[in-house]
Design a protein around this motif. Sequence first.
Motif, PDB file in Angstrom:
ATOM      1  N   GLU A   7     -28.094 -37.031  38.848  1.00 16.62           N
ATOM      2  CA  GLU A   7     -26.676 -37.120  38.495  1.00 16.62           C
ATOM      3  C   GLU A   7     -26.399 -36.537  37.111  1.00 16.62           C
ATOM      4  OE1 GLU A   7     -28.576 -41.202  37.578  1.00 16.62           O
ATOM      5  OE2 GLU A   7     -28.741 -39.635  39.118  1.00 16.62           O
ATOM      6  N   LEU A   8     -27.448 -36.261  36.352  1.00 19.87           N
ATOM      7  CA  LEU A   8     -27.266 -35.616  35.051  1.00 19.87           C
ATOM      8  C   LEU A   8     -26.841 -34.154  35.201  1.00 19.87           C
ATOM      9  CD1 LEU A   8     -27.658 -35.644  31.915  1.00 19.87           C
ATOM     10  CD2 LEU A   8     -30.047 -34.997  32.337  1.00 19.87           C
ATOM     11  N   VAL A  66     -23.140 -33.162  35.087  1.00 16.01           N
ATOM     12  CA  VAL A  66     -22.633 -33.352  33.729  1.00 16.01           C
ATOM     13  C   VAL A  66     -23.007 -32.155  32.863  1.00 16.01           C
ATOM     14  CG1 VAL A  66     -22.772 -34.796  31.654  1.00 16.01           C
ATOM     15  CG2 VAL A  66     -22.728 -35.869  33.919  1.00 16.01           C
ATOM     16  N   MET A  67     -24.241 -31.698  32.983  1.00 18.06           N
ATOM     17  CA  MET A  67     -24.690 -30.543  32.212  1.00 18.06           C
ATOM     18  C   MET A  67     -23.929 -29.280  32.617  1.00 18.06           C
ATOM     19  SD  MET A  67     -28.818 -31.045  31.902  1.00 18.06           S
ATOM     20  CE  MET A  67     -28.913 -29.868  30.552  1.00 18.06           C
ATOM     21  N   ARG A  68     -23.609 -29.191  33.883  1.00 20.29           N
ATOM     22  CA  ARG A  68     -22.912 -28.007  34.381  1.00 20.29           C
ATOM     23  C   ARG A  68     -21.442 -27.997  33.982  1.00 20.29           C
ATOM     24  NH1 ARG A  68     -23.703 -28.805  39.546  1.00 20.29           N
ATOM     25  NH2 ARG A  68     -21.681 -29.763  39.933  1.00 20.29           N
ATOM     26  N   GLU A  69     -20.801 -29.148  34.032  1.00 18.40           N
ATOM     27  CA  GLU A  69     -19.339 -29.203  33.898  1.00 18.40           C
ATOM     28  C   GLU A  69     -18.839 -29.502  32.485  1.00 18.40           C
ATOM     29  OE1 GLU A  69     -18.285 -32.023  36.914  1.00 18.40           O
ATOM     30  OE2 GLU A  69     -19.290 -30.845  38.486  1.00 18.40           O
ATOM     31  N   CYS A  70     -19.632 -30.139  31.659  1.00 20.22           N
ATOM     32  CA  CYS A  70     -19.198 -30.426  30.287  1.00 20.22           C
ATOM     33  C   CYS A  70     -19.519 -29.226  29.404  1.00 20.22           C
ATOM     34  CB  CYS A  70     -19.893 -31.677  29.747  1.00 20.22           C
ATOM     35  SG  CYS A  70     -19.415 -33.201  30.590  1.00 20.22           S
ATOM     36  N   GLU A  71     -18.494 -28.618  28.853  1.00 22.97           N
ATOM     37  CA  GLU A  71     -18.685 -27.380  28.100  1.00 22.97           C
ATOM     38  C   GLU A  71     -19.551 -27.556  26.863  1.00 22.97           C
ATOM     39  OE1 GLU A  71     -15.047 -25.439  27.172  1.00 22.97           O
ATOM     40  OE2 GLU A  71     -14.486 -25.092  29.272  1.00 22.97           O
ATOM     41  N   GLN A  85     -43.296 -30.938  44.166  1.00 23.81           N
ATOM     42  CA  GLN A  85     -42.164 -31.698  43.643  1.00 23.81           C
ATOM     43  C   GLN A  85     -41.689 -31.120  42.309  1.00 23.81           C
ATOM     44  OE1 GLN A  85     -44.030 -35.567  43.640  1.00 23.81           O
ATOM     45  NE2 GLN A  85     -42.940 -36.224  45.496  1.00 23.81           N
ATOM     46  N   THR A  86     -42.639 -30.675  41.496  1.00 28.72           N
ATOM     47  CA  THR A  86     -42.300 -30.060  40.212  1.00 28.72           C
ATOM     48  C   THR A  86     -41.512 -28.770  40.421  1.00 28.72           C
ATOM     49  OG1 THR A  86     -44.299 -30.997  39.195  1.00 28.72           O
ATOM     50  CG2 THR A  86     -43.245 -29.146  38.063  1.00 28.72           C
ATOM     51  N   ILE A  87     -42.006 -27.925  41.305  1.00 27.12           N
ATOM     52  CA  ILE A  87     -41.331 -26.649  41.592  1.00 27.12           C
ATOM     53  C   ILE A  87     -39.939 -26.902  42.163  1.00 27.12           C
ATOM     54  CG2 ILE A  87     -41.385 -24.602  43.069  1.00 27.12           C
ATOM     55  CD1 ILE A  87     -44.466 -24.677  42.780  1.00 27.12           C
ATOM     56  N   ASP A  88     -39.845 -27.871  43.084  1.00 28.52           N
ATOM     57  CA  ASP A  88     -38.549 -28.194  43.690  1.00 28.52           C
ATOM     58  C   ASP A  88     -37.557 -28.673  42.628  1.00 28.52           C
ATOM     59  OD1 ASP A  88     -39.571 -27.515  46.155  1.00 28.52           O
ATOM     60  OD2 ASP A  88     -39.907 -29.588  46.813  1.00 28.52           O
ATOM     61  N   LEU A  89     -38.040 -29.472  41.690  1.00 32.43           N
ATOM     62  CA  LEU A  89     -37.175 -29.979  40.626  1.00 32.43           C
ATOM     63  C   LEU A  89     -36.680 -28.839  39.736  1.00 32.43           C
ATOM     64  CD1 LEU A  89     -35.872 -32.240  38.960  1.00 32.43           C
ATOM     65  CD2 LEU A  89     -38.054 -32.478  37.736  1.00 32.43           C
ATOM     66  N   ILE A  90     -37.577 -27.964  39.341  1.00 33.84           N
ATOM     67  CA  ILE A  90     -37.183 -26.836  38.488  1.00 33.84           C
ATOM     68  C   ILE A  90     -36.146 -25.969  39.200  1.00 33.84           C
ATOM     69  CG2 ILE A  90     -38.000 -24.712  37.368  1.00 33.84           C
ATOM     70  CD1 ILE A  90     -40.721 -26.207  37.064  1.00 33.84           C
ATOM     71  N   ASN A  91     -36.409 -25.680  40.460  1.00 37.20           N
ATOM     72  CA  ASN A  91     -35.465 -24.857  41.234  1.00 37.20           C
ATOM     73  C   ASN A  91     -34.109 -25.551  41.370  1.00 37.20           C
ATOM     74  OD1 ASN A  91     -37.363 -22.835  41.570  1.00 37.20           O
ATOM     75  ND2 ASN A  91     -38.050 -23.573  43.568  1.00 37.20           N
ATOM     76  N   LYS A  92     -34.128 -26.869  41.570  1.00 33.91           N
ATOM     77  CA  LYS A  92     -32.884 -27.624  41.708  1.00 33.91           C
ATOM     78  C   LYS A  92     -32.094 -27.603  40.402  1.00 33.91           C
ATOM     79  CE  LYS A  92     -30.071 -30.496  43.856  1.00 33.91           C
ATOM     80  NZ  LYS A  92     -29.233 -30.043  44.989  1.00 33.91           N
ATOM     81  N   ARG A 125     -32.196 -25.353  38.027  1.00 34.17           N
ATOM     82  CA  ARG A 125     -31.661 -24.012  37.807  1.00 34.17           C
ATOM     83  C   ARG A 125     -30.524 -23.683  38.773  1.00 34.17           C
ATOM     84  NH1 ARG A 125     -37.472 -20.971  36.542  1.00 34.17           N
ATOM     85  NH2 ARG A 125     -37.304 -21.144  34.265  1.00 34.17           N
ATOM     86  N   GLU A 126     -30.598 -24.235  39.963  1.00 33.72           N
ATOM     87  CA  GLU A 126     -29.526 -24.008  40.945  1.00 33.72           C
ATOM     88  C   GLU A 126     -28.254 -24.756  40.548  1.00 33.72           C
ATOM     89  OE1 GLU A 126     -28.523 -25.470  45.488  1.00 33.72           O
ATOM     90  OE2 GLU A 126     -30.628 -25.236  44.902  1.00 33.72           O
ATOM     91  N   GLU A 127     -28.412 -26.004  40.083  1.00 35.69           N
ATOM     92  CA  GLU A 127     -27.263 -26.853  39.748  1.00 35.69           C
ATOM     93  C   GLU A 127     -26.643 -26.481  38.400  1.00 35.69           C
ATOM     94  OE1 GLU A 127     -25.731 -29.530  41.337  1.00 35.69           O
ATOM     95  OE2 GLU A 127     -26.828 -28.988  43.140  1.00 35.69           O
ATOM     96  N   VAL A 128     -27.465 -25.968  37.481  1.00 34.20           N
ATOM     97  CA  VAL A 128     -26.971 -25.612  36.140  1.00 34.20           C
ATOM     98  C   VAL A 128     -27.309 -24.143  35.885  1.00 34.20           C
ATOM     99  CG1 VAL A 128     -26.868 -26.295  33.714  1.00 34.20           C
ATOM    100  CG2 VAL A 128     -27.543 -27.977  35.449  1.00 34.20           C
ATOM    101  N   PRO A 129     -26.509 -23.226  36.437  1.00 30.35           N
ATOM    102  CA  PRO A 129     -26.816 -21.800  36.290  1.00 30.35           C
ATOM    103  C   PRO A 129     -26.924 -21.379  34.827  1.00 30.35           C
ATOM    104  CG  PRO A 129     -25.072 -22.150  37.912  1.00 30.35           C
ATOM    105  CD  PRO A 129     -25.301 -23.467  37.240  1.00 30.35           C
ATOM    106  N   GLY A 130     -27.928 -20.577  34.545  1.00 32.43           N
ATOM    107  CA  GLY A 130     -28.119 -20.073  33.192  1.00 32.43           C
ATOM    108  C   GLY A 130     -28.835 -21.013  32.256  1.00 32.43           C
ATOM    109  N   ILE A 131     -29.336 -22.139  32.765  1.00 29.25           N
ATOM    110  CA  ILE A 131     -29.999 -23.106  31.895  1.00 29.25           C
ATOM    111  C   ILE A 131     -31.309 -22.539  31.341  1.00 29.25           C
ATOM    112  CG2 ILE A 131     -31.325 -24.255  33.735  1.00 29.25           C
ATOM    113  CD1 ILE A 131     -30.739 -26.924  32.278  1.00 29.25           C
ATOM    114  N   ALA A 132     -31.610 -22.899  30.099  1.00 25.57           N
ATOM    115  CA  ALA A 132     -32.894 -22.562  29.488  1.00 25.57           C
ATOM    116  C   ALA A 132     -33.768 -23.810  29.529  1.00 25.57           C
ATOM    117  CB  ALA A 132     -32.699 -22.099  28.048  1.00 25.57           C
TER     118      ALA A 132
END
Length: 428
Positions: A232-233, A236-241, A270-277, A279-286
């Motif tokens: 659920e975080l 928030v990371m995606r939508e809060c500027e 599980q680690t790979i799935d989490l990283i992919n998720k 990056r998918e949910e928060v485009p452009g994340i570092a």
Amino acid sequence: MKKVNIISLGCSKNLVDTELLMKQLEKVGYSVEVDVENSKAKIVVINTCGFIGDAKEESVNTILEQVELKKEGKVDKIFVMGCLSQRYEPELQKEIPEVDAYFGKFDWKGILAELGKEYDEKLRNERHLTTPPHYAYLKISEGCNRKCSYCAIPIMTGEYKSRPFEEIVDEAERLAKQGVKELLVLAQDITYYGIDKYGKNRLAELVERIADIKGIKWIKLHYAYPAGFPMELLPVMRECENVCKYLDIALQHCSDHMLKQMRRGVTKQQTIDLINKIREEVPGIALRTTLMVGHPGETEEDYRELIDFVETMKFERLGVFPYSHEDDTYCDKNYKDDVAEEIKNKRAEELMERQLEVAAALNQSWIGKKLTVLIDRTEGEFFVGRTQYDSPEVDQEVFVTTDRPLQVGEFYEVEITSAEPFELYGVI
């Protein structure tokens, strides 16, 4: 006024403790400085780190340096606090008796009592910031409930203890009123926040609430744990500027064999799935992560799997450190430190060489693009700052040239003109 020099070692969490102590000392009439070389202060407080071998060695060497100054009459009193003192006080008292008093990690009351002063409970959450005035660390918990094989931190800091929700928000609001624009939210494990105190994870709610505070322009999150990550975080990371597209998540390894040995509670998939998720949910994340090499039982095959993982996942930020065998950990009781130091160091060096290639390619992709940069300082002809993808001390910087003066603590649009693997160059 009497003067105190606090030498603050180790992580940013330690620095927050130093800042809390500074406020208390100033309240009772002391002039306090931090990490001042050739200080004239007659009282020295050393806030130690005891995380790994190198950190312990640095702490002990710092204590011994101050003992020499005491013998020369340049220092009257030496007090030692922090993680190393918390864990090894009896041994330290025996080996370095010249220290006037040793204190646990959070024993500010003891230090004040030693000086004949009283701790002021009303100032419990107030600090004297040692960072530049535009950014500050915000610690949301103490301790850790994880059972990682190699880690001594739970031994030193105890079980996880979330700070009260409103107390954190109040502190964030107070910092914003002081002019802080960037909050670096941190804990040993931010992803467990609230579970111990409220029976549920409240990290996403907390970050969203802090994001509503007027004046806070950037919020960065450190340090996440992969097992039980609160999904659920991500919205928030995606939508809060003002929540930066940045996450520090320590993964430590990738092979199933090593993850089990390390007691990390996740698998490679599980680690790979989490990283992919993420990056998918928060485009452009570092994503920043840390990896460990040379843990007991690490084979050449495990290590090669880790290299492939780094080359495949292409982490925007990465740190590597060799395993350090720590007393009383699960490793100490159950495993033999069976990877030679030479091999550990060689693996760490080679892994960072591979990351250098990844980082160089990522930075080259920024050339010709514009980034928002927060200016931290000046250095020669440059104004030096960071993007939303970089935290102080640990990440890369942007070196900016301009024909007009810039203001430290302000944001500017910078066009990137050239890049090195771990730094960018640009113009206003």
